[in-house]
Scaffold this active site. Structure first.
Site, PDB file in Angstrom:
ATOM      1  N   CYS A  79       0.816  -1.222   0.000  1.00 61.10           N
ATOM      2  CA  CYS A  79       0.000   0.000   0.000  1.00 61.10           C
ATOM      3  C   CYS A  79       0.849   1.271   0.000  1.00 61.10           C
ATOM      4  O   CYS A  79       0.640   2.178  -0.816  1.00 61.10           O
ATOM      5  CB  CYS A  79      -0.972  -0.008   1.175  1.00 61.10           C
ATOM      6  SG  CYS A  79      -0.197   0.051   2.818  1.00 61.10           S
ATOM      7  N   HIS A 110      -2.520   1.278   6.954  1.00 59.79           N
ATOM      8  CA  HIS A 110      -2.901   1.193   5.545  1.00 59.79           C
ATOM      9  C   HIS A 110      -3.038   2.602   4.983  1.00 59.79           C
ATOM     10  O   HIS A 110      -3.353   3.548   5.709  1.00 59.79           O
ATOM     11  CB  HIS A 110      -4.217   0.430   5.374  1.00 59.79           C
ATOM     12  CG  HIS A 110      -4.538   0.128   3.932  1.00 59.79           C
ATOM     13  ND1 HIS A 110      -3.780  -0.734   3.167  1.00 59.79           N
ATOM     14  CD2 HIS A 110      -5.522   0.592   3.112  1.00 59.79           C
ATOM     15  CE1 HIS A 110      -4.284  -0.803   1.940  1.00 59.79           C
ATOM     16  NE2 HIS A 110      -5.329   0.002   1.877  1.00 59.79           N
ATOM     17  N   HIS A 147      -5.635   1.886  -4.357  1.00 60.09           N
ATOM     18  CA  HIS A 147      -4.758   1.341  -3.315  1.00 60.09           C
ATOM     19  C   HIS A 147      -4.392  -0.101  -3.622  1.00 60.09           C
ATOM     20  O   HIS A 147      -4.997  -0.764  -4.472  1.00 60.09           O
ATOM     21  CB  HIS A 147      -5.433   1.443  -1.946  1.00 60.09           C
ATOM     22  CG  HIS A 147      -6.600   0.498  -1.745  1.00 60.09           C
ATOM     23  ND1 HIS A 147      -6.912  -0.060  -0.540  1.00 60.09           N
ATOM     24  CD2 HIS A 147      -7.532   0.019  -2.621  1.00 60.09           C
ATOM     25  CE1 HIS A 147      -7.986  -0.823  -0.649  1.00 60.09           C
ATOM     26  NE2 HIS A 147      -8.382  -0.790  -1.910  1.00 60.09           N
TER      27      HIS A 147
END
Length: 291
Positions: A205, A253, A265
């Site tokens: 990510c 994240h 993402h």
């Protein structure tokens, strides 16, 4: 850690070379004194500089041979202490690097085993169950869209890889560095998630967001936690395409906002880079690279 280790080893080699020169120089000084000559102060000045090897040519200069010889041995002693310190630092750094690599490798093995288990379960699902999961995911996505500030536009950004998408309301084009970062991230759609990867074939990510912004000419911190700590924070309601949305209380994240209540993402192991509703996960906050 690797860069630090390389620097330490370079310093170590330099100091070891200085020790070798000092050793030869001390021998030359001792021999000169034994023959009744002198090792002058000018030689000592050269010895204490960055290039002590040049002092050999001045070893026969007159002046205080005994004291100068003592000075040489004191310099040797100081260099030996520094050499020992650098050796210890390099050894410690190498040990830390090896432990980090071992820890990461162990964690990666655990993740890959979980991915394999999940894939086996997924492969064993009945068609009806797969369809039910897809419907559930769609329902959750629709609910997440409705939670986004100013929702009402169901259109996301353009999927055209040649330019960036729309703004928060889905109607404003993005230009400049933010547009380049969004365009780069969108061009990676479909590539697999790779834990710790920074491209070009796979990303995690924060690998995706950091490389996208580096591609746009604005390097940012590598991890989601460092991005949350180190970048300028903005309110959720003022999010613009190119901003990074940080998720979960521990900032584990990150996704890039692309407009229309959507992010691009790298979701998690076993999945590919994709778009998703920005409100589909618990939001910690929003940061803006470059302020």
């Amino acid at each position: 850690q690797s860069k630090r280790l390389t620097s330490l080893q370079s310093d170590l080699a330099h100091t070891q070379g200085r020790m070798d020169v000092l050793h030869d120089l001390a021998g030359a000084a001792a021999r000169t004194q034994y023959r009744g000559g002198y090792f002058g102060s000018a030689g000592i000045q050269l010895l204490l500089g960055d290039h002590p090897e040049h002092a050999l040519s001045d070893a026969a200069q007159a002046g205080q041979a005994s004291q100068n010889l003592v000075n040489i041995y004191e310099t040797q002693k100081t260099a030996r202490t520094e050499l020992d310190r650098q050796t210890e630092a390099a050894t410690k750094s190498l040990r830390e690097l090896k432990k980090t690599l071992e820890d990461k490798a162990g964690a990666k093995d655990k993740i890959q085993k979980k991915i394999a288990d999940a894939e086996r379960i997924e492969a064993g699902l009945e068609k009806e169950q797969v369809s039910g999961l897809a419907q559930l995911e769609k329902k959750q996505a629709d609910e997440a869209k409705s939670k986004w500030p100013g929702s009402g536009s169901n259109g996301g950004p353009s999927n055209d890889k040649g330019g960036a998408g729309g703004g928060p309301s889905g109607g404003t084009a993005v230009s400049g560095a933010a547009g380049q970062a969004v365009a780069f991230a969108m061009a990676q759609i479909g590539k697999p998630y790779g834990w710790g990867d920074v491209g070009p074939s796979s990303y995690d990510c924060s690998g995706l967001t950091s490389v996208a912004w580096a591609h746009a000419g604005h390097p940012i911190p590598r991890t989601s936690q460092a991005q949350w700590q180190g970048l300028h924070r903005v309110s959720l309601s003022s999010a613009q395409p190119g901003d990074l949305i940080i998720y979960f209380n521990d900032a584990t994240h990150v996704g890039m906002y692309i407009g229309g209540g959507q992010i691009v993402h790298a979701p998690r192991p076993g999945r590919t880079i994709t778009t998703a509703p920005a409100a589909s996960m618990p939001i910690l906050g929003v940061v803006r690279p470059g302020g």
